[in-house]
Design a protein around this motif. Sequence first.
Motif, short mmCIF file in Angstrom:
data_model
loop_
_atom_site.label_atom_id
_atom_site.label_comp_id
_atom_site.label_asym_id
_atom_site.label_seq_id
_atom_site.Cartn_x
_atom_site.Cartn_y
_atom_site.Cartn_z
N ALA A 188 0.82 -1.21 0.00
CA ALA A 188 0.00 0.00 0.00
C ALA A 188 0.86 1.26 0.00
O ALA A 188 0.46 2.29 -0.55
CB ALA A 188 -0.92 -0.01 1.21
N ASN A 189 2.04 1.20 0.61
CA ASN A 189 2.93 2.37 0.69
C ASN A 189 3.99 2.39 -0.39
O ASN A 189 4.90 3.22 -0.33
CB ASN A 189 3.60 2.41 2.06
N ALA A 190 3.90 1.53 -1.37
CA ALA A 190 4.97 1.39 -2.36
C ALA A 190 5.02 2.52 -3.37
O ALA A 190 6.06 2.77 -3.96
CB ALA A 190 4.84 0.06 -3.08
N GLY A 191 3.93 3.19 -3.62
CA GLY A 191 3.94 4.21 -4.66
C GLY A 191 3.71 3.58 -6.03
O GLY A 191 3.25 2.45 -6.15
N ASP A 192 4.06 4.33 -7.06
CA ASP A 192 3.79 3.87 -8.43
C ASP A 192 5.02 3.38 -9.17
O ASP A 192 4.93 3.06 -10.36
CB ASP A 192 3.15 5.01 -9.23
N ASP A 193 6.16 3.34 -8.53
CA ASP A 193 7.39 2.92 -9.19
C ASP A 193 7.33 1.43 -9.54
O ASP A 193 7.09 0.58 -8.68
CB ASP A 193 8.58 3.19 -8.27
N SER A 194 7.56 1.11 -10.81
CA SER A 194 7.43 -0.28 -11.25
C SER A 194 8.55 -1.17 -10.69
O SER A 194 8.33 -2.34 -10.42
CB SER A 194 7.41 -0.37 -12.77
N GLU A 195 9.76 -0.62 -10.52
CA GLU A 195 10.85 -1.42 -9.94
C GLU A 195 10.54 -1.79 -8.49
O GLU A 195 10.78 -2.92 -8.07
CB GLU A 195 12.16 -0.65 -9.98
N THR A 196 10.01 -0.84 -7.75
CA THR A 196 9.64 -1.12 -6.36
C THR A 196 8.57 -2.19 -6.30
O THR A 196 8.65 -3.11 -5.49
CB THR A 196 9.12 0.17 -5.69
N ARG A 197 7.58 -2.10 -7.15
CA ARG A 197 6.51 -3.10 -7.18
C ARG A 197 7.06 -4.48 -7.52
O ARG A 197 6.63 -5.48 -6.96
CB ARG A 197 5.44 -2.70 -8.19
N THR A 198 8.00 -4.54 -8.45
CA THR A 198 8.60 -5.83 -8.82
C THR A 198 9.30 -6.47 -7.63
O THR A 198 9.12 -7.65 -7.34
CB THR A 198 9.59 -5.66 -9.98
N PHE A 199 10.11 -5.67 -6.92
CA PHE A 199 10.78 -6.19 -5.73
C PHE A 199 9.78 -6.63 -4.67
O PHE A 199 9.97 -7.65 -4.01
CB PHE A 199 11.73 -5.14 -5.13
N LEU A 200 8.72 -5.85 -4.52
CA LEU A 200 7.72 -6.21 -3.51
C LEU A 200 6.95 -7.47 -3.87
O LEU A 200 6.55 -8.22 -2.98
CB LEU A 200 6.76 -5.04 -3.29
N TRP A 201 6.73 -7.72 -5.13
CA TRP A 201 6.03 -8.95 -5.52
C TRP A 201 6.92 -10.17 -5.31
O TRP A 201 6.44 -11.27 -5.05
CB TRP A 201 5.55 -8.89 -6.97
N LEU A 202 8.22 -10.01 -5.43
CA LEU A 202 9.14 -11.13 -5.22
C LEU A 202 9.47 -11.36 -3.74
O LEU A 202 9.92 -12.43 -3.35
CB LEU A 202 10.42 -10.90 -6.00
N TYR A 203 9.25 -10.35 -2.93
CA TYR A 203 9.61 -10.38 -1.51
C TYR A 203 9.01 -11.56 -0.73
O TYR A 203 9.75 -12.31 -0.08
CB TYR A 203 9.25 -9.03 -0.89
N PRO A 204 7.70 -11.81 -0.77
CA PRO A 204 7.17 -12.94 0.02
C PRO A 204 7.65 -14.29 -0.47
O PRO A 204 7.86 -15.21 0.32
CB PRO A 204 5.65 -12.83 -0.11
N ILE A 205 7.85 -14.41 -1.77
CA ILE A 205 8.35 -15.67 -2.33
C ILE A 205 9.77 -15.93 -1.81
O ILE A 205 10.09 -17.04 -1.38
CB ILE A 205 8.32 -15.63 -3.86
N TYR A 206 10.60 -14.88 -1.83
CA TYR A 206 11.97 -15.01 -1.35
C TYR A 206 11.99 -15.41 0.13
O TYR A 206 12.76 -16.29 0.54
CB TYR A 206 12.75 -13.70 -1.54
N VAL A 207 11.17 -14.75 0.94
CA VAL A 207 11.17 -15.04 2.38
C VAL A 207 10.73 -16.48 2.64
O VAL A 207 11.33 -17.18 3.45
CB VAL A 207 10.28 -14.03 3.14
#
Length: 89
Positions: free
Chosen positions: A31-50
């Motif tokens: 929700a706090n990520a903003g509109d940056d596509s790179e940030t969104r990509t990292f955030l989508w991979l984050y739970p999978i990585y953890v």
Amino acid sequence: MSGKYSDMPLWAKILIIVSALPVFSYPWLLANAGDDSETRTFLWLYPIYVLVSAVCAWLCWPDRREISWILIVLMLLTHAAMLYLTNNL
């Protein structure tokens, strides 16, 4: 019946589980990520990585404890990096 993972100390099991728990802040981070596509990509991979990192740390513990420690530290650093990424946009 004692298996390979029953010899794993309780504190190690708790440590791995607690190290993975900050992933539950994922909706707030997204929700706090903003509109940056790179940030969104990292955030989508984050739970999978953890999830993969926690499972690998659990599986490595009986034979390769130092690999488990490295994975736990990297997981904690990833939590800090995701928090920093979403708070400094």
